[in-house]
Design an enzyme around this catalytic site. Structure first.
Site, PDB file in Angstrom:
ATOM      1  N   LYS A 187      59.284  39.061  45.146  1.00  0.00           N
ATOM      2  CA  LYS A 187      58.015  38.989  45.904  1.00  0.00           C
ATOM      3  C   LYS A 187      58.086  37.925  47.004  1.00  0.00           C
ATOM      4  O   LYS A 187      57.395  38.019  48.016  1.00  0.00           O
ATOM      5  CB  LYS A 187      56.822  38.770  44.976  1.00  0.00           C
ATOM      6  CG  LYS A 187      56.819  37.456  44.180  1.00  0.00           C
ATOM      7  CD  LYS A 187      56.187  36.283  44.893  1.00  0.00           C
ATOM      8  CE  LYS A 187      56.416  34.978  44.178  1.00  0.00           C
ATOM      9  NZ  LYS A 187      55.974  33.801  44.908  1.00  0.00           N
ATOM     10  N   THR A 244      50.996  35.872  46.998  1.00  0.00           N
ATOM     11  CA  THR A 244      51.923  35.222  47.917  1.00  0.00           C
ATOM     12  C   THR A 244      51.917  35.853  49.305  1.00  0.00           C
ATOM     13  O   THR A 244      52.205  35.178  50.286  1.00  0.00           O
ATOM     14  CB  THR A 244      53.344  35.249  47.300  1.00  0.00           C
ATOM     15  OG1 THR A 244      53.251  34.972  45.920  1.00  0.00           O
ATOM     16  CG2 THR A 244      54.237  34.225  47.918  1.00  0.00           C
TER      17      THR A 244
END
Ligand SMILES: NC(=O)C1=CN([C@@H]2O[C@H](COP(=O)(O)OP(=O)(O)OC[C@H]3O[C@@H](n4cnc5c(N)ncnc54)[C@H](OP(=O)(O)O)[C@@H]3O)[C@@H](O)[C@H]2O)C=CC1
Ligand SMILES: O=C(CO)COP(=O)(O)O
Length: 322
Positions: A187, A244
């Site tokens: 990610k 994120t």
């Protein structure tokens, strides 16, 4: 002897130690530098890595590794590119311990995630991974979140869930450590891509498309490594991807944002996705897994392509089924 030690007094290690201590756990925070440990003891905070977050009373800080590694549960909170060396250097101290990696990345030299690094280096330790949406500042402020604690053994997972859950961290167990480690690592690369897109002015629709197609390639690589695809839909995949890719509190997203705007980069900041992008571009080529977004980020980071050239390449790929 305390029951838990956190090895690595960076932002995340400090935040976890604060949360554990606040919840009544006997915890030691270990810093590699004696000066840093002394400063933290005197100031009652980690002014360097997590300023303005006071330590609760029961938190011990030390630079004595022998003392810290006497605890049965060791949380490893050094950056991913340091983990292999750190584990190798201290493998005698780590034997028979429960090692919980909190790192999010893939080792550039070997293409291994933290689980494989620890299992290879300390075969007689019990290895687990803790991962999911969790900015250090939020954790230290006592804000709530949920994370995944993964290990191969169900009884160990349940025991650790009880030991490591805190007043503000709700832990879910998983028996798929590989899925959890790759979710957390991959990610970061997609967050850099999203930062690049927003920074270069491609807009929020582009970001949503990158997150979705990024998720698809995260899943492809993790599955090739033996993960359950559903693990990637959990906290340490989808959950952390959403956090994120959408917050300027993320160093990975902010790194992309700065590159996209042509702004200066601070090389002292830990941005795990940079090395991980390169490691994963190589790994995916070796394994024959299609990862166009990760490859595009790597080309930009290596200075081989501009952002607009990369977008053109991504858009001109053959049309296909979702
Ligand atoms: N910050 C966050 O919000 C989150 C971070 N993580 C993950 O946690 C990991 C650590 O990140 P974070 O705490 O933010 O990083 P930081 O940059 O804040 O701190 C890294 C820490 O690791 C120490 N360190 C570096 N190399 C070594 C080594 N060889 N031996 C011992 N200690 C070492 C540094 O020590 P020194 O100060 O002496 O340089 C520093 O204290 C990363 O994998 C990250 O992805 C996960 C979730 C959230
Ligand atoms: O992993 C994180 C939040 O879950 C922290 O992200 P950054 O490393 O990008 O700051």
């Amino acid at each position: 002897m305390n029951e838990i030690s956190v090895l690595g007094a960076g932002a995340f290690g400090t935040a976890l130690a604060i949360s554990l201590a606040q919840s009544g756990r006997k915890v030691t925070l270990w810093a590699r530098s004696a000066e840093a440990a002394t400063a933290m003891q005197k100031q009652g905070e980690n002014a360097l890595r997590l300023p303005g977050k006071p330590f609760p009373e029961p938190l011990d800080v030390t630079s004595d590794l022998a003392m810290a590694t006497a605890a049965p549960i060791l949380l490893l909170t050094v950056p991913m590119q340091q983990l292999a060396h750190f584990a190798e250097e201290n493998k005698a101290r780590f034997q028979q311990k429960t090692l919980v990696s909190c790192c999010k990345g893939v080792d550039l030299k070997t293409g291994r995630g933290p689980i494989a690094v620890l299992e290879d280096t300390v075969p007689d330790a019990t290895v687990a991974i803790l991962s999911g949406p969790s900015f250090a500042v939020d954790i230290a402020d006592g804000l709530p979140t949920a994370l995944t604690l993964a290990t191969r053994d169900k009884a160990v997972a349940v025991a650790l869930q009880t030991r490591l859950s805190t007043d503000n961290i709700r832990l879910y167990t998983s028996l798929d450590p590989v899925g959890v480690e790759f979710g957390g690592a991959l990610k970061n690369v997609i967050a850099i891509a999203c930062g690049l897109a927003i920074g270069a002015g491609f807009g929020e629709s582009a970001r949503a498309a990158l997150m979705t197609r990024g998720f698809a390639e995260m899943q492809r690589l993790a599955v090739k490594q033996g993960a359950d695809p559903m693990t990637l839909a959990g906290l340490s995949g989808f959950g952390d991807l959403v956090l994120t890719c959408t917050s300027e509190k993320s160093r990975n997203y902010s790194h992309g944002l700065k590159l996209g705007r042509g702004a200066d980069i601070d090389p002292s900041v830990t941005v795990e996705g940079v090395a991980t992008a390169k490691a994963v571009a190589h790994l995916s080529a070796t394994l024959g897994v299609d990862m166009p977004i990760t490859n595009a980020v790597t080309q930009i980071l290596n200075g081989n392509l501009s952002i607009s050239e990369t977008v053109e390449l991504l858009l001109s790929r053959p049309l296909k089924r979702e």
